[in-house]
Design a protein around this motif. Sequence first.
Motif, PDB file in Angstrom:
ATOM      1  N   ASN A  46       0.828  -1.210   0.000  1.00 14.25           N
ATOM      2  CA  ASN A  46       0.000   0.000   0.000  1.00 14.25           C
ATOM      3  C   ASN A  46       0.859   1.256   0.000  1.00 14.25           C
ATOM      4  OD1 ASN A  46      -2.409  -1.389  -0.059  1.00 14.25           O
ATOM      5  ND2 ASN A  46      -2.554  -1.520   2.174  1.00 14.25           N
ATOM      6  N   LEU A  47       1.924   1.268   0.801  1.00 13.51           N
ATOM      7  CA  LEU A  47       2.809   2.430   0.859  1.00 13.51           C
ATOM      8  C   LEU A  47       3.479   2.664  -0.482  1.00 13.51           C
ATOM      9  CD1 LEU A  47       4.484   1.946   4.356  1.00 13.51           C
ATOM     10  CD2 LEU A  47       2.786   3.666   3.692  1.00 13.51           C
ATOM     11  N   ARG A  48       3.897   1.592  -1.116  1.00 15.78           N
ATOM     12  CA  ARG A  48       4.509   1.733  -2.431  1.00 15.78           C
ATOM     13  C   ARG A  48       3.509   2.285  -3.461  1.00 15.78           C
ATOM     14  NH1 ARG A  48       7.918  -3.974  -2.986  1.00 15.78           N
ATOM     15  NH2 ARG A  48       9.557  -3.448  -1.444  1.00 15.78           N
ATOM     16  N   HIS A  49       2.266   1.829  -3.334  1.00 14.73           N
ATOM     17  CA  HIS A  49       1.224   2.307  -4.244  1.00 14.73           C
ATOM     18  C   HIS A  49       1.019   3.810  -4.080  1.00 14.73           C
ATOM     19  CE1 HIS A  49      -2.468   2.475  -6.557  1.00 14.73           C
ATOM     20  NE2 HIS A  49      -3.070   3.028  -5.495  1.00 14.73           N
ATOM     21  N   TYR A  50       0.920   4.241  -2.824  1.00 17.26           N
ATOM     22  CA  TYR A  50       0.735   5.670  -2.557  1.00 17.26           C
ATOM     23  C   TYR A  50       1.933   6.474  -3.064  1.00 17.26           C
ATOM     24  CZ  TYR A  50      -3.087   4.222   0.497  1.00 17.26           C
ATOM     25  OH  TYR A  50      -4.244   3.682   0.989  1.00 17.26           O
ATOM     26  N   TRP A  51       3.119   5.954  -2.865  1.00 10.84           N
ATOM     27  CA  TRP A  51       4.310   6.665  -3.307  1.00 10.84           C
ATOM     28  C   TRP A  51       4.315   6.823  -4.828  1.00 10.84           C
ATOM     29  CZ3 TRP A  51       7.722   9.952  -2.043  1.00 10.84           C
ATOM     30  CH2 TRP A  51       8.935  10.067  -2.730  1.00 10.84           C
ATOM     31  N   HIS A  52       3.925   5.778  -5.528  1.00  4.45           N
ATOM     32  CA  HIS A  52       3.853   5.857  -6.994  1.00  4.45           C
ATOM     33  C   HIS A  52       2.810   6.882  -7.431  1.00  4.45           C
ATOM     34  CE1 HIS A  52       6.709   2.772  -8.078  1.00  4.45           C
ATOM     35  NE2 HIS A  52       6.120   1.861  -7.274  1.00  4.45           N
ATOM     36  N   LEU A 107       4.374  10.256  -7.007  1.00  8.01           N
ATOM     37  CA  LEU A 107       5.349  10.509  -8.068  1.00  8.01           C
ATOM     38  C   LEU A 107       4.676  10.838  -9.387  1.00  8.01           C
ATOM     39  CD1 LEU A 107       8.060   7.762  -7.371  1.00  8.01           C
ATOM     40  CD2 LEU A 107       8.208  10.224  -6.932  1.00  8.01           C
ATOM     41  N   GLU A 108       3.588  10.164  -9.678  1.00  7.60           N
ATOM     42  CA  GLU A 108       2.887  10.410 -10.930  1.00  7.60           C
ATOM     43  C   GLU A 108       2.292  11.816 -10.968  1.00  7.60           C
ATOM     44  OE1 GLU A 108       0.029   7.337 -11.317  1.00  7.60           O
ATOM     45  OE2 GLU A 108       1.500   5.772 -11.797  1.00  7.60           O
ATOM     46  N   ARG A 109       1.897  12.312  -9.814  1.00  2.16           N
ATOM     47  CA  ARG A 109       1.253  13.640  -9.753  1.00  2.16           C
ATOM     48  C   ARG A 109       2.156  14.688  -9.101  1.00  2.16           C
ATOM     49  NH1 ARG A 109      -2.468   9.740  -9.423  1.00  2.16           N
ATOM     50  NH2 ARG A 109      -4.486  10.021 -10.490  1.00  2.16           N
ATOM     51  N   ARG A 110       3.449  14.448  -9.151  1.00  2.00           N
ATOM     52  CA  ARG A 110       4.371  15.351  -8.457  1.00  2.00           C
ATOM     53  C   ARG A 110       4.334  16.763  -9.029  1.00  2.00           C
ATOM     54  NH1 ARG A 110       7.276  11.754 -11.430  1.00  2.00           N
ATOM     55  NH2 ARG A 110       8.772  12.553 -12.979  1.00  2.00           N
ATOM     56  N   TRP A 111       4.182  16.884 -10.344  1.00  2.00           N
ATOM     57  CA  TRP A 111       4.157  18.214 -10.934  1.00  2.00           C
ATOM     58  C   TRP A 111       2.885  18.977 -10.548  1.00  2.00           C
ATOM     59  CZ3 TRP A 111       8.596  19.776 -12.100  1.00  2.00           C
ATOM     60  CH2 TRP A 111       9.572  18.912 -12.626  1.00  2.00           C
TER      61      TRP A 111
END
Length: 237
Positions: free
Chosen positions: A19-25, A28-32
């Motif tokens: 779950n943590l990895r999913h949230y991190w991804h 990252l995808e919406r970092r901008w």
Amino acid sequence: MDNEIFDGPNQSSQEETINLRHYWHVVLERRWLIITAFISVFVLSLIYLFKATPIYEATTQLKINPESDNILRVEGFSVGRQEQDYLQTQYKTLTSRSLIGTVVEQLRLDQDERYAEAIDKVGAVVRDVQVAPIRLSRLVDIKVEHPDPSKAAAIANAVATNFIQLNLDEKVDLALDVVRRLEEEASAQKAKLETAEKDLQAYSKSNAMVSFEEGTENIILQALSEYATGHARAKSQ
């Protein structure tokens, strides 16, 4: 049986990691988008700070003595209040419309830019005045907010000055009331004395009294002496 006991926590831990990895991804995808939102809020905040009118705060400190320290006691007359009620009354007086109205007139705040457009100018000034009692003391801070620091200080000082004058006027009126009562009491004692003197003269004439030496027969003379003493004491008070 033992395998089931130990496999349960391991499986739960693996799920949390996933779950943590999913949230991190997702981040990252919406970092901008996140960075853009942060920069936008930061820039808007800076613009607001530069364009907003700065508000200054001035503070004046007063010490309010309890009524018991200034209590007036004369021949059974006493004027005072419970200390806590007295302090609360003083705090309310500091922001009362009558006192703030006097400040508005003295400083011509009705012509001030901050209050000129307000329908209720006194109420607008009251909202800029804050009374902050200092805990475990008789001190109270009068805080005033205004775009002009000198005007904020002038309002705070004017509130304190008029508050002190208001209390002095109240105490003077109180003292004058006590004096009036004492004068009435002195007049009553004087009338009693005059009546006693007339009664003594009438009794003296009817009984042909020529001696006023002290003795058991001079009860009226003793009463007259007591009235005279009382009158002198009331007059001096």
